[in-house]
Design a protein around this motif. Sequence first.
Motif, PDB file in Angstrom:
ATOM      1  N   GLU A  31       0.836  -1.295   0.008  1.00 30.83           N
ATOM      2  CA  GLU A  31       0.130  -0.081  -0.020  1.00 30.83           C
ATOM      3  C   GLU A  31       0.787   1.192  -0.039  1.00 30.83           C
ATOM      4  O   GLU A  31       0.503   2.199  -0.788  1.00 30.83           O
ATOM      5  N   ALA A  32       1.924   1.378   0.716  1.00 31.29           N
ATOM      6  CA  ALA A  32       2.783   2.565   0.971  1.00 31.29           C
ATOM      7  C   ALA A  32       3.608   2.529  -0.489  1.00 31.29           C
ATOM      8  O   ALA A  32       3.677   3.742  -1.021  1.00 31.29           O
ATOM      9  N   LEU A  33       3.810   1.395  -1.389  1.00 30.33           N
ATOM     10  CA  LEU A  33       4.489   1.617  -2.642  1.00 30.33           C
ATOM     11  C   LEU A  33       3.520   1.991  -3.649  1.00 30.33           C
ATOM     12  O   LEU A  33       3.822   2.719  -4.670  1.00 30.33           O
ATOM     13  N   TYR A  34       2.351   1.250  -3.731  1.00 27.38           N
ATOM     14  CA  TYR A  34       1.529   1.547  -4.844  1.00 27.38           C
ATOM     15  C   TYR A  34      -0.150   2.073  -4.846  1.00 27.38           C
ATOM     16  O   TYR A  34      -0.562   2.344  -5.715  1.00 27.38           O
ATOM     17  N   ASP A  35      -0.183   2.132  -3.488  1.00 25.99           N
ATOM     18  CA  ASP A  35      -1.927   2.679  -3.380  1.00 25.99           C
ATOM     19  C   ASP A  35      -2.708   3.220  -4.461  1.00 25.99           C
ATOM     20  O   ASP A  35      -3.405   2.253  -4.822  1.00 25.99           O
ATOM     21  N   GLU A  36      -2.606   4.291  -4.749  1.00 27.38           N
ATOM     22  CA  GLU A  36      -3.329   5.015  -5.744  1.00 27.38           C
ATOM     23  C   GLU A  36      -2.800   4.615  -7.243  1.00 27.38           C
ATOM     24  O   GLU A  36      -3.625   4.858  -8.233  1.00 27.38           O
ATOM     25  N   ARG A  37      -1.763   3.947  -7.458  1.00 25.00           N
ATOM     26  CA  ARG A  37      -1.234   3.495  -8.768  1.00 25.00           C
ATOM     27  C   ARG A  37      -1.946   2.175  -9.198  1.00 25.00           C
ATOM     28  O   ARG A  37      -1.500   1.880 -10.222  1.00 25.00           O
ATOM     29  N   VAL A  38      -2.575   1.437  -8.524  1.00 24.36           N
ATOM     30  CA  VAL A  38      -3.040   0.140  -8.695  1.00 24.36           C
ATOM     31  C   VAL A  38      -4.066   0.259  -9.901  1.00 24.36           C
ATOM     32  O   VAL A  38      -4.673   1.262 -10.034  1.00 24.36           O
ATOM     33  N   PRO A  39      -4.057  -0.641 -10.815  1.00 20.80           N
ATOM     34  CA  PRO A  39      -3.423  -1.969 -10.847  1.00 20.80           C
ATOM     35  C   PRO A  39      -2.009  -1.761 -11.398  1.00 20.80           C
ATOM     36  O   PRO A  39      -1.463  -0.943 -12.163  1.00 20.80           O
ATOM     37  N   VAL A  40      -0.957  -2.463 -10.828  1.00 24.13           N
ATOM     38  CA  VAL A  40       0.545  -2.719 -11.255  1.00 24.13           C
ATOM     39  C   VAL A  40       0.785  -3.702 -11.513  1.00 24.13           C
ATOM     40  O   VAL A  40       0.494  -4.734 -10.827  1.00 24.13           O
ATOM     41  N   LEU A  41       1.243  -4.099 -12.789  1.00 23.65           N
ATOM     42  CA  LEU A  41       1.969  -5.341 -13.157  1.00 23.65           C
ATOM     43  C   LEU A  41       3.325  -5.326 -13.056  1.00 23.65           C
ATOM     44  O   LEU A  41       4.142  -4.624 -13.461  1.00 23.65           O
ATOM     45  N   LEU A  42       3.916  -6.330 -12.190  1.00 24.17           N
ATOM     46  CA  LEU A  42       5.418  -6.589 -12.064  1.00 24.17           C
ATOM     47  C   LEU A  42       6.153  -7.882 -12.547  1.00 24.17           C
ATOM     48  O   LEU A  42       4.921  -8.975 -12.456  1.00 24.17           O
ATOM     49  N   HIS A  43       7.254  -8.021 -12.617  1.00 24.60           N
ATOM     50  CA  HIS A  43       8.037  -9.236 -12.864  1.00 24.60           C
ATOM     51  C   HIS A  43       9.229  -8.964 -12.050  1.00 24.60           C
ATOM     52  O   HIS A  43      10.074  -8.302 -12.526  1.00 24.60           O
ATOM     53  N   ASP A  44       9.475  -9.829 -11.061  1.00 24.04           N
ATOM     54  CA  ASP A  44      10.702  -9.573 -10.276  1.00 24.04           C
ATOM     55  C   ASP A  44      10.821  -8.392  -9.875  1.00 24.04           C
ATOM     56  O   ASP A  44      11.995  -7.997  -9.803  1.00 24.04           O
ATOM     57  N   GLY A  45       9.860  -7.681  -9.323  1.00 25.61           N
ATOM     58  CA  GLY A  45      10.045  -6.484  -8.818  1.00 25.61           C
ATOM     59  C   GLY A  45       9.926  -5.258  -9.784  1.00 25.61           C
ATOM     60  O   GLY A  45      10.057  -4.004  -9.469  1.00 25.61           O
ATOM     61  N   LYS A  46      10.156  -5.731 -11.054  1.00 27.12           N
ATOM     62  CA  LYS A  46      10.291  -4.627 -12.195  1.00 27.12           C
ATOM     63  C   LYS A  46       8.988  -4.352 -12.519  1.00 27.12           C
ATOM     64  O   LYS A  46       7.893  -5.201 -13.158  1.00 27.12           O
TER      65      LYS A  46
END
Length: 83
Positions: free
Chosen positions: A48-63
């Motif tokens: 939540e601290a990292l992505y809160d209002e930016r979701v959805p976020v697609l990641l692969h190995d943190g990228k």
Amino acid sequence: MTQAVKLTLVSRCYCHLCQEMEIALRPLAADFGAEVEVLDVDADPALEALYDERVPVLLHDGKELCHYFLEVRKVRDYLSEIG
């Protein structure tokens, strides 16, 4: 035998953009034999601290591959490159 690529979708249950990205991502992931893990941003204070209002976020190995909307061409090119 190679291990399947694991994509992570940071999402929230009441987010229509999140639902749309998950639906759009399923066939693309299937094309590459990738697994999709869906994480609820509201269940994890660190997420939540990292992505809160930016979701959805697609990641692969943190990228971060994309957020808000699935960038099909970009993700397809990325999966082709790492595959």
